[in-house]
Write a protein that holds these residues in place. Structure first.
Motif, PDB file in Angstrom:
ATOM      1  N   ALA A 122      48.739  39.133  30.621  1.00 16.96           N
ATOM      2  CA  ALA A 122      49.089  38.768  31.996  1.00 16.96           C
ATOM      3  C   ALA A 122      47.851  38.643  32.875  1.00 16.96           C
ATOM      4  O   ALA A 122      47.763  37.743  33.717  1.00 16.96           O
ATOM      5  CB  ALA A 122      50.056  39.795  32.582  1.00 16.96           C
ATOM      6  N   VAL A 123      46.872  39.542  32.699  1.00 19.71           N
ATOM      7  CA  VAL A 123      45.671  39.453  33.523  1.00 19.71           C
ATOM      8  C   VAL A 123      44.931  38.148  33.239  1.00 19.71           C
ATOM      9  O   VAL A 123      44.375  37.518  34.152  1.00 19.71           O
ATOM     10  CB  VAL A 123      44.746  40.676  33.293  1.00 19.71           C
ATOM     11  N   GLN A 124      44.951  37.704  31.999  1.00 17.40           N
ATOM     12  CA  GLN A 124      44.268  36.449  31.657  1.00 17.40           C
ATOM     13  C   GLN A 124      44.994  35.248  32.258  1.00 17.40           C
ATOM     14  O   GLN A 124      44.363  34.326  32.798  1.00 17.40           O
ATOM     15  CB  GLN A 124      44.169  36.309  30.140  1.00 17.40           C
ATOM     16  N   PHE A 125      46.328  35.239  32.191  1.00 18.71           N
ATOM     17  CA  PHE A 125      47.088  34.145  32.791  1.00 18.71           C
ATOM     18  C   PHE A 125      46.969  34.158  34.313  1.00 18.71           C
ATOM     19  O   PHE A 125      46.886  33.109  34.953  1.00 18.71           O
ATOM     20  CB  PHE A 125      48.554  34.226  32.376  1.00 18.71           C
ATOM     21  N   ALA A 126      46.956  35.367  34.916  1.00 19.11           N
ATOM     22  CA  ALA A 126      46.814  35.468  36.371  1.00 19.11           C
ATOM     23  C   ALA A 126      45.455  34.959  36.818  1.00 19.11           C
ATOM     24  O   ALA A 126      45.336  34.263  37.835  1.00 19.11           O
ATOM     25  CB  ALA A 126      47.024  36.910  36.819  1.00 19.11           C
ATOM     26  N   ARG A 127      44.417  35.286  36.066  1.00 15.77           N
ATOM     27  CA  ARG A 127      43.077  34.802  36.396  1.00 15.77           C
ATOM     28  C   ARG A 127      43.029  33.284  36.312  1.00 15.77           C
ATOM     29  O   ARG A 127      42.476  32.604  37.201  1.00 15.77           O
ATOM     30  CB  ARG A 127      42.055  35.414  35.442  1.00 15.77           C
ATOM     31  N   ALA A 128      43.627  32.723  35.262  1.00 13.50           N
ATOM     32  CA  ALA A 128      43.646  31.268  35.108  1.00 13.50           C
ATOM     33  C   ALA A 128      44.452  30.600  36.219  1.00 13.50           C
ATOM     34  O   ALA A 128      44.181  29.449  36.589  1.00 13.50           O
ATOM     35  CB  ALA A 128      44.223  30.899  33.745  1.00 13.50           C
ATOM     36  N   ALA A 129      45.445  31.321  36.780  1.00 16.18           N
ATOM     37  CA  ALA A 129      46.252  30.776  37.870  1.00 16.18           C
ATOM     38  C   ALA A 129      45.552  30.873  39.214  1.00 16.18           C
ATOM     39  O   ALA A 129      46.080  30.407  40.223  1.00 16.18           O
ATOM     40  CB  ALA A 129      47.601  31.501  37.928  1.00 16.18           C
ATOM     41  N   GLY A 130      44.386  31.528  39.245  1.00 15.93           N
ATOM     42  CA  GLY A 130      43.616  31.608  40.484  1.00 15.93           C
ATOM     43  C   GLY A 130      43.802  32.867  41.286  1.00 15.93           C
ATOM     44  O   GLY A 130      43.402  32.912  42.458  1.00 15.93           O
ATOM     45  N   ALA A 131      44.389  33.907  40.701  1.00 15.76           N
ATOM     46  CA  ALA A 131      44.567  35.170  41.435  1.00 15.76           C
ATOM     47  C   ALA A 131      43.230  35.642  41.999  1.00 15.76           C
ATOM     48  O   ALA A 131      42.198  35.557  41.337  1.00 15.76           O
ATOM     49  CB  ALA A 131      45.164  36.237  40.524  1.00 15.76           C
ATOM     50  N   GLY A 132      43.271  36.151  43.233  1.00  9.74           N
ATOM     51  CA  GLY A 132      42.034  36.568  43.883  1.00  9.74           C
ATOM     52  C   GLY A 132      41.573  37.951  43.485  1.00  9.74           C
ATOM     53  O   GLY A 132      40.370  38.223  43.429  1.00  9.74           O
ATOM     54  N   ARG A 133      42.507  38.852  43.221  1.00  7.63           N
ATOM     55  CA  ARG A 133      42.178  40.224  42.827  1.00  7.63           C
ATOM     56  C   ARG A 133      43.276  40.734  41.916  1.00  7.63           C
ATOM     57  O   ARG A 133      44.472  40.593  42.226  1.00  7.63           O
ATOM     58  CB  ARG A 133      42.035  41.110  44.060  1.00  7.63           C
ATOM     59  N   ILE A 134      42.884  41.338  40.788  1.00  9.84           N
ATOM     60  CA  ILE A 134      43.858  41.832  39.817  1.00  9.84           C
ATOM     61  C   ILE A 134      43.518  43.285  39.493  1.00  9.84           C
ATOM     62  O   ILE A 134      42.413  43.580  39.025  1.00  9.84           O
ATOM     63  CB  ILE A 134      43.852  41.002  38.524  1.00  9.84           C
ATOM     64  N   VAL A 135      44.459  44.176  39.756  1.00 10.53           N
ATOM     65  CA  VAL A 135      44.282  45.608  39.514  1.00 10.53           C
ATOM     66  C   VAL A 135      45.261  46.031  38.422  1.00 10.53           C
ATOM     67  O   VAL A 135      46.433  45.638  38.438  1.00 10.53           O
ATOM     68  CB  VAL A 135      44.520  46.423  40.794  1.00 10.53           C
ATOM     69  N   GLY A 136      44.786  46.833  37.488  1.00 14.33           N
ATOM     70  CA  GLY A 136      45.638  47.331  36.423  1.00 14.33           C
ATOM     71  C   GLY A 136      45.865  48.825  36.539  1.00 14.33           C
ATOM     72  O   GLY A 136      45.000  49.560  37.011  1.00 14.33           O
ATOM     73  N   VAL A 137      47.041  49.271  36.102  1.00 11.98           N
ATOM     74  CA  VAL A 137      47.376  50.691  36.067  1.00 11.98           C
ATOM     75  C   VAL A 137      47.486  51.111  34.604  1.00 11.98           C
ATOM     76  O   VAL A 137      48.199  50.463  33.823  1.00 11.98           O
ATOM     77  CB  VAL A 137      48.696  50.989  36.798  1.00 11.98           C
ATOM     78  N   VAL A 138      46.782  52.178  34.230  1.00 12.19           N
ATOM     79  CA  VAL A 138      46.738  52.632  32.846  1.00 12.19           C
ATOM     80  C   VAL A 138      46.990  54.133  32.771  1.00 12.19           C
ATOM     81  O   VAL A 138      46.981  54.823  33.787  1.00 12.19           O
ATOM     82  CB  VAL A 138      45.366  52.310  32.205  1.00 12.19           C
ATOM     83  N   GLY A 139      47.154  54.614  31.532  1.00 10.44           N
ATOM     84  CA  GLY A 139      47.449  56.029  31.361  1.00 10.44           C
ATOM     85  C   GLY A 139      46.239  56.934  31.438  1.00 10.44           C
ATOM     86  O   GLY A 139      46.336  58.069  31.909  1.00 10.44           O
ATOM     87  N   ASP A 140      45.081  56.458  30.965  1.00 13.38           N
ATOM     88  CA  ASP A 140      43.911  57.323  30.913  1.00 13.38           C
ATOM     89  C   ASP A 140      42.641  56.489  30.894  1.00 13.38           C
ATOM     90  O   ASP A 140      42.675  55.253  30.884  1.00 13.38           O
ATOM     91  CB  ASP A 140      43.970  58.248  29.696  1.00 13.38           C
ATOM     92  N   ALA A 141      41.502  57.171  30.851  1.00 11.35           N
ATOM     93  CA  ALA A 141      40.203  56.505  30.919  1.00 11.35           C
ATOM     94  C   ALA A 141      39.951  55.621  29.693  1.00 11.35           C
ATOM     95  O   ALA A 141      39.316  54.555  29.810  1.00 11.35           O
ATOM     96  CB  ALA A 141      39.093  57.549  31.057  1.00 11.35           C
ATOM     97  N   GLU A 142      40.418  56.051  28.519  1.00 16.74           N
ATOM     98  CA  GLU A 142      40.219  55.240  27.316  1.00 16.74           C
ATOM     99  C   GLU A 142      40.918  53.896  27.443  1.00 16.74           C
ATOM    100  O   GLU A 142      40.349  52.843  27.118  1.00 16.74           O
ATOM    101  CB  GLU A 142      40.739  55.975  26.082  1.00 16.74           C
ATOM    102  N   ARG A 143      42.128  53.916  27.952  1.00 18.03           N
ATOM    103  CA  ARG A 143      42.861  52.669  28.124  1.00 18.03           C
ATOM    104  C   ARG A 143      42.254  51.821  29.246  1.00 18.03           C
ATOM    105  O   ARG A 143      42.289  50.588  29.193  1.00 18.03           O
ATOM    106  CB  ARG A 143      44.340  52.955  28.386  1.00 18.03           C
ATOM    107  N   ALA A 144      41.695  52.469  30.235  1.00 20.60           N
ATOM    108  CA  ALA A 144      41.021  51.723  31.301  1.00 20.60           C
ATOM    109  C   ALA A 144      39.822  50.970  30.743  1.00 20.60           C
ATOM    110  O   ALA A 144      39.595  49.794  31.065  1.00 20.60           O
ATOM    111  CB  ALA A 144      40.587  52.672  32.416  1.00 20.60           C
TER     112      ALA A 144
END
Length: 319
Positions: A150-172
C-alpha cells in the motif's frame, strides 16, 4: 500428486491425492510456487468452515495445464499467477479463470508473492480511498503484506506524506525499506500527545479494528476516509457516530477482497491486472524473504502465526 493437507489435529502433512479436474469456468495450474498468507493461519485456527483434511493455499504461480468448460483453450501452457479458494499447496490446483492472470516474463517466485495482498493494496489506494496527490496517509500493520504494498501504491499515486504503524522497532526497520516517511509503534499511535502519531490524515488504512478503528477515525482530517479491511484485533465492536462523521465530512469505508472476487469478479480482476502490471513494470515489488519446502509448511504457518516472519513467505512445489 503431492499435496499438503490440514488434518483434523490442526497440523499440515504432506500426502498423495488425486489430481483435480477443472470445472466450468476453471483452469488447472501446475504449481511452481505457492504464497503463504494469513488466511492459512485462519483456516488452521478454524475461522473458516472447511472439511478436513483440507488442502489449503490460496495463491499459486505456475502454468495452465487444463481448462474447464467455457474457458478459452488459448490459456493452456501460459505462465500465470492464480488466486484460489484453496488447494494451492499441491502440485496441481484448480482456480477460477477470472482470477488467473497472465504472468509471462515474471519471475515465478515474485508471481507467487503477488497473491491477494497486492490487488488488495491497489484497490485500497485507488478504488476505495482514492488517494490524491499531496494527501497524508496512515497505514496500520505497515510491515505486513498489504501495508508494504500500500505504501508503494500510495507513493505512486502522489501521496504527500505516508506514516506507518507497526508493532515494534524490528518491524519499523523493515517497513522503512518500502518508502514510509515515518513509522510509529502501536503504543506511540495510542498516545495522542506524540506529535507524529497525533497528526491528522486524509486516509487511514485499518485492518485491526476495535479501539484502533475508533482512534483512526479521530485522526481523520475533514473529508478524510478510513478504509476497514480486516479485524486483527478480533471481534471487538467499534461504534461509529454517523452524525459526527456527517458534520466533519469524514467517511468509514469497507473492503473485502474475497467477497468482491465472488460477487463482482470482473471488478476485482480489473484492479488485480493493474496491480500486476505495476509489479511487472517494477514500480512496486512484493518482498520474498523466506522459501520453504512442502514438508515444512507447518513450520512456516506457525512462524507466521507467531509474528516471527517479515515479508512474504512462499512454498516451493515444483523442482
Amino acid at each position: 500428486m503431492k499435496a499438503v493437507v490440514l488434518d483434523t489435529d490442526d497440523r499440515f502433512r504432506l500426502t498423495e491425492l488425486d489430481r483435480p479436474v477443472p470445472g466450468p469456468g476453471e483452469v488447472a495450474v501446475a504449481v511452481g510456487y505457492a504464497g503463504i498468507q494469513w488466511g492459512d493461519v485462519l483456516v488452521r485456527r478454524g475461522h473458516f468452515p472447511v472439511s478436513r483434511p483440507f488442502v489449503a493455499g490460496f495463491e499459486a504461480a505456475g502454468r495452465v495445464v487444463g481448462v474447464g468448460p467455457g474457458v478459452d483453450e488459448a490459456m493452456l501452457g501460459r505462465a500465470v499467477t492464480a488466486l484460489t479458494r484453496g488447494g494451492a499447496f499441491a502440485e496441481v490446483v484448480t482456480a477460477p479463470a477470472a482470477l488467473t492472470f497472465d504472468a509471462e516474463g515474471l519471475d515465478p517466485r515474485t508471481a507467487a508473492a503477488f497473491g491477494w495482498a497486492t490487488p488488495t493494496a491497489y484497490d485500497l489506494i485507488h478504488t476505495v480511498t482514492r488517494v490524491r496527490p499531496g494527501e497524508r496517509v496512515l497505514v496500520h500493520a505497515a510491515a505486513g503484506g498489504v501495508g508494504t504494498m500500500a505504501v508503494q501504491f500510495a507513493r505512486a499515486a502522489g501521496a504527500g506524506r505516508i506514516v506507518g504503524v507497526v508493532g515494534d522497532a524490528e518491524r519499523a526497520a523493515y517497513a522503512a525499506r518500502f518508502g514510509y516517511d515515518d513509522l510509529v509503534t502501536r503504543a506511540e499511535f495510542a498516545d495522542a500527545s506524540d506529535g507524529r502519531a497525533g497528526e491528522a490524515f486524509d486516509v487511514v488504512l485499518d485492518p485491526v479494528g476495535g479501539p484502533t478503528r475508533l482512534a483512526g477515525l479521530l485522526r481523520l482530517a475533514p473529508h478524510g476516509r478510513l478504509a476497514m479491511y480486516g479485524a486483527l484485533a478480533g471481534s471487538a465492536p467499534a461504534v461509529l457516530d454517523s452524525d459526527d462523521l456527517l458534520m466533519s465530512g469524514r467517511s468509514a469505508l469497507s473492503y473485502n477482497s474475497d467477497l468482491l472476487s465472488r460477487t463482482h469478479p470482473e471488478r476485482f480482476a480489473d484492479g488485480a491486472r493493474r496491480a500486476l502490471r505495476a509489479v511487472v513494470e517494477g514500480s512496486v515489488r512484493p518482498d520474498v524473504t523466506a522459501e520453504y519446502e512442502m514438508a515444512d509448511l507447518d513450520e512456516a504457518v506457525s512462524r507466521l502465526a507467531a509474528g516471527k516472519t517479515l515479508g512474504k513467505s512462499i512454498l516451493r512445489i515444483a523442482p
